[in-house]
Design an enzyme around this catalytic site. Structure first.
Site, PDB file in Angstrom:
ATOM      1  N   CYS A  31      56.937  32.721  32.517  1.00 48.33           N
ATOM      2  CA  CYS A  31      56.904  31.476  31.744  1.00 48.33           C
ATOM      3  C   CYS A  31      55.468  30.977  31.570  1.00 48.33           C
ATOM      4  O   CYS A  31      54.902  30.361  32.475  1.00 48.33           O
ATOM      5  CB  CYS A  31      57.767  30.418  32.430  1.00 48.33           C
ATOM      6  N   CYS A  63      55.060  27.157  31.752  1.00 46.06           N
ATOM      7  CA  CYS A  63      55.136  26.598  33.116  1.00 46.06           C
ATOM      8  C   CYS A  63      53.869  26.917  33.924  1.00 46.06           C
ATOM      9  O   CYS A  63      53.388  26.088  34.682  1.00 46.06           O
ATOM     10  CB  CYS A  63      56.334  27.163  33.875  1.00 46.06           C
ATOM     11  N   ASP A  64      53.368  28.138  33.807  1.00 48.23           N
ATOM     12  CA  ASP A  64      52.347  28.605  34.758  1.00 48.23           C
ATOM     13  C   ASP A  64      50.967  28.862  34.168  1.00 48.23           C
ATOM     14  O   ASP A  64      50.015  29.104  34.915  1.00 48.23           O
ATOM     15  CB  ASP A  64      52.834  29.918  35.414  1.00 48.23           C
TER      16      ASP A  64
END
Ligand code: NAP
Length: 306
Positions: free
Chosen positions: A132, A135-136
């Protein structure tokens, strides 16, 4: 056991649209999801191919779809489906928060990112291995990172990551991308994106804590090389979320659910929509289309059996 007219499993665009149509027809609807509503849209930074929006953040579209779909009185519960049992007129849905009963089940459980299944992938998941970018990605500011895969997801996310990191190396097992040409053009013209063709990841290595490198094998020569990196983003396709549905025997050999063009499975009263469906083109727009078809036709099905 709590009883509903319709239980929708999964709150991505397909499930939320089915929910909207069914609850707007005054049916008693429960939506079950094991995570946050929006499904894979939450993993996508910007969406440019959903009609009506020049560009919309995945998280924003998730919120808008959730709010609009729940306005007609459907209930929403966090719960993981363990098994769906066909008892004819009624279907029993066993979950980790209890059992439910419904006349109709709409399976909209979607798909998740496939794994590479190489050494180090599991060990370093969340510690340099990610599926992701939204997200990261920000953990890797000013780093050199790698993206594995050559499809739409890999290329789209590589372009997104290039805005955050120093350099992105796309590792692909062939010398041609599978992604659509518009995405390819964006990646090829991006000075922060490099390609490492004809390579597969053999191993992800690290210290006790974090990823430090990926070991690649050349698919033509068999030689091994190492790329030093702290971040490895993997986008090598998707697999269907059909755990717990085995006994229904409605899936194909790859785990995707077979339906007709009315989104009906071979079991009356069980519909499947969105990415979990065999031959889905896996777009938000097509998921919404599937959800509307099921949401409309399930009303006719219920009228026919009650
Ligand atoms: P995908 O289209 O199946 O592509 C998977 C990529 O990973 C392919 O390039 C494949 O290589 C490679 N691959 C598969 N297994 C591998 C392995 N073990 N090792 C190394 N490489 C491997 O998957 P996706 O990109 O996740 O897309 C899934 C679906 O969502 C598609 O239908 C796509 O169009 C859709 N999608 C659409 C958008 C959009 O419209 N904006 C965005 C994201 C996804 P090969 O090419 O050699 O097979």
């Amino acid at each position: 056991m709590q009883e509903y007219d319709v239980i929708v499993i999964g709150a991505g665009p397909a499930g939320l649209t089915a929910t909207s149509y069914a609850s707007r027809s005054n049916l008693k609807v429960l939506v079950l999801d094991k995570g946050i509503y929006g499904g894979q849209m939450n993993d996508t930074a910007e969406i440019e191919n959903y009609t009506g929006f020049n560009s919309v953040l995945g998280a924003d579209l998730s919120e808008k779809m959730y709010q609009s779909s729940m306005q007609f009185g459907a209930e929403y519960l966090y719960g993981k489906v363990i098994e769906v049992i066909n008892e004819g007129k009624y279907k029993i849905i066993k979950t980790d928060i209890g059992d439910f009963k419904a006349l109709v089940v709409v399976i909209a459980s979607g798909a998740t990112h496939a794994r590479l299944d190489v050494d180090g992938e599991e060990k370093y998941a969340g510690r340099g291995v990610s599926y992701c970018a939204v997200c990261d990605g920000s953990f890797f500011k000013d780093e050199n990172i790698v993206v594995v895969g050559g499809g739409d997801s890999a290329i789209e996310e590589a372009v997104y990551l290039s805005n955050l990191v120093k350099k992105v190396t796309i590792i692909h097992r062939r010398d041609k991308l599978k992604a659509t040409s518009l995405l390819q053009e964006r990646a090829f013209s991006n000075p922060k994106i490099e390609f490492n063709w004809n390579k597969v990841v053999k191993k992800i290595t690290g210290d006790s804590n974090k990823v430090t490198a990926v070991i690649l094998e050349d698919t033509k020569k068999g030689t091994e090389t190492e790329i030093k990196t702290k971040g490895t983003f993997i986008y090598v396709g998707i697999k269907a979320n059909t755990q717990g549905l085995d006994k229904l025997k409605i899936t194909n050999s790859e785990g995707f659910i077979k339906t007709n063009s009315n989104m009906e499975t071979s079991i009356p009263g069980i519909f499947a929509v969105g990415d979990v469906r065999e031959n889905s083109i896996r777009q938000i727009a097509s998921a919404v289309g599937d959800g509307s078809i099921a949401g409309k036709l399930l009303f006719e099905y219920i009228q026919g059996i009650v």
